[in-house]
Design a protein around this motif. Structure first.
Motif, PDB file in Angstrom:
ATOM      1  N   UNK A  37      19.719 -16.180-124.076  1.00 30.51           N
ATOM      2  CA  UNK A  37      18.390 -16.739-124.331  1.00 30.51           C
ATOM      3  C   UNK A  37      17.872 -17.579-123.171  1.00 30.51           C
ATOM      4  N   UNK A  38      18.763 -17.980-122.272  1.00 23.54           N
ATOM      5  CA  UNK A  38      18.335 -18.760-121.105  1.00 23.54           C
ATOM      6  C   UNK A  38      17.324 -17.989-120.262  1.00 23.54           C
ATOM      7  N   UNK A  39      17.373 -16.644-120.326  1.00 24.06           N
ATOM      8  CA  UNK A  39      16.472 -15.836-119.504  1.00 24.06           C
ATOM      9  C   UNK A  39      15.247 -15.343-120.278  1.00 24.06           C
ATOM     10  N   UNK A  40      15.038 -15.844-121.475  1.00 23.20           N
ATOM     11  CA  UNK A  40      13.937 -15.346-122.306  1.00 23.20           C
ATOM     12  C   UNK A  40      12.568 -15.787-121.794  1.00 23.20           C
ATOM     13  N   UNK A  41      12.488 -16.958-121.197  1.00 21.26           N
ATOM     14  CA  UNK A  41      11.195 -17.504-120.774  1.00 21.26           C
ATOM     15  C   UNK A  41      11.146 -17.690-119.258  1.00 21.26           C
ATOM     16  N   UNK A  42       9.942 -17.563-118.660  1.00 22.31           N
ATOM     17  CA  UNK A  42       9.810 -17.848-117.223  1.00 22.31           C
ATOM     18  C   UNK A  42      10.363 -19.229-116.883  1.00 22.31           C
ATOM     19  N   UNK A  43      11.084 -19.275-115.781  1.00 21.73           N
ATOM     20  CA  UNK A  43      11.708 -20.529-115.357  1.00 21.73           C
ATOM     21  C   UNK A  43      13.127 -20.677-115.880  1.00 21.73           C
ATOM     22  N   UNK A  44      13.506 -19.827-116.832  1.00 20.39           N
ATOM     23  CA  UNK A  44      14.865 -19.888-117.346  1.00 20.39           C
ATOM     24  C   UNK A  44      15.849 -19.317-116.343  1.00 20.39           C
ATOM     25  N   UNK A  45      17.080 -19.756-116.425  1.00 25.73           N
ATOM     26  CA  UNK A  45      18.076 -19.303-115.444  1.00 25.73           C
ATOM     27  C   UNK A  45      19.477 -19.296-116.036  1.00 25.73           C
ATOM     28  N   UNK A  46      20.288 -18.436-115.462  1.00 29.70           N
ATOM     29  CA  UNK A  46      21.713 -18.360-115.794  1.00 29.70           C
ATOM     30  C   UNK A  46      22.509 -18.625-114.534  1.00 29.70           C
TER      31      UNK A  46
END
Ligand code: FES
Length: 133
Positions: A37-46
């Motif tokens: 879920x960290x990559x679900x939204x813009x600005x999210x990152x793994x």
């Protein structure tokens, strides 16, 4: 508290909540986006490390919705990690000097003088694939 993290060189991007959301085999990283879920939204990152990876990786959901992967190592001192800068497609080193890089890995600010490696991410269904070749 950001200044304190930077003083110590602590990245703001945590390790994945679901450690099993990705795997590395051969030269390819495979991410199960439904478990990330960290990559679900813009600005999210793994932040991807270990599991036999030859280098640390930072995978970011850009503002345009694309996913891009970066070698997660500032080119200044070559040990500090990078974090996405909210509201931009840029990355910032976690150190006090805070070198910044654009979405193509090019230095745009700070003492770093060489780019960081960027990897295209192929998204197919709910999976993302990054080739390190
Ligand atoms: S280590 Fe990144 S700017 Fe110095």
């Amino acid at each position: 508290m950001i200044w304190f993290k930077r003083f110590l060189g602590i990245s703001s991007t945590p390790a994945p909540k679901d450690h099993a959301c990705w795997k590395f085999s051969g030269y390819t990283i495979e991410i199960d986006l439904q478990r990330a879920p960290e990559l679900a939204q813009p600005g999210g990152a793994l932040r991807l490390e270990e599991k036999g990876l030859p280098q640390r990786m930072l995978v970011v959901r850009l503002a345009n919705g694309n996913v891009r992967a970066f070698h997660n190592r500032c080119s200044h001192m070559r040990s500090r990690r990078l974090d996405p800068i909210p509201g931009t497609n840029h990355l910032c080193c976690c150190s006090r000097q805070g070198s910044r890089f654009d979405e193509n890995g090019k230095v745009i600010k700070g003492p770093a003088h060489s780019p960081i490696a960027v990897y295209d991410v192929e998204v197919s269904g709910a999976k993302a694939f990054i080739s390190l070749r």
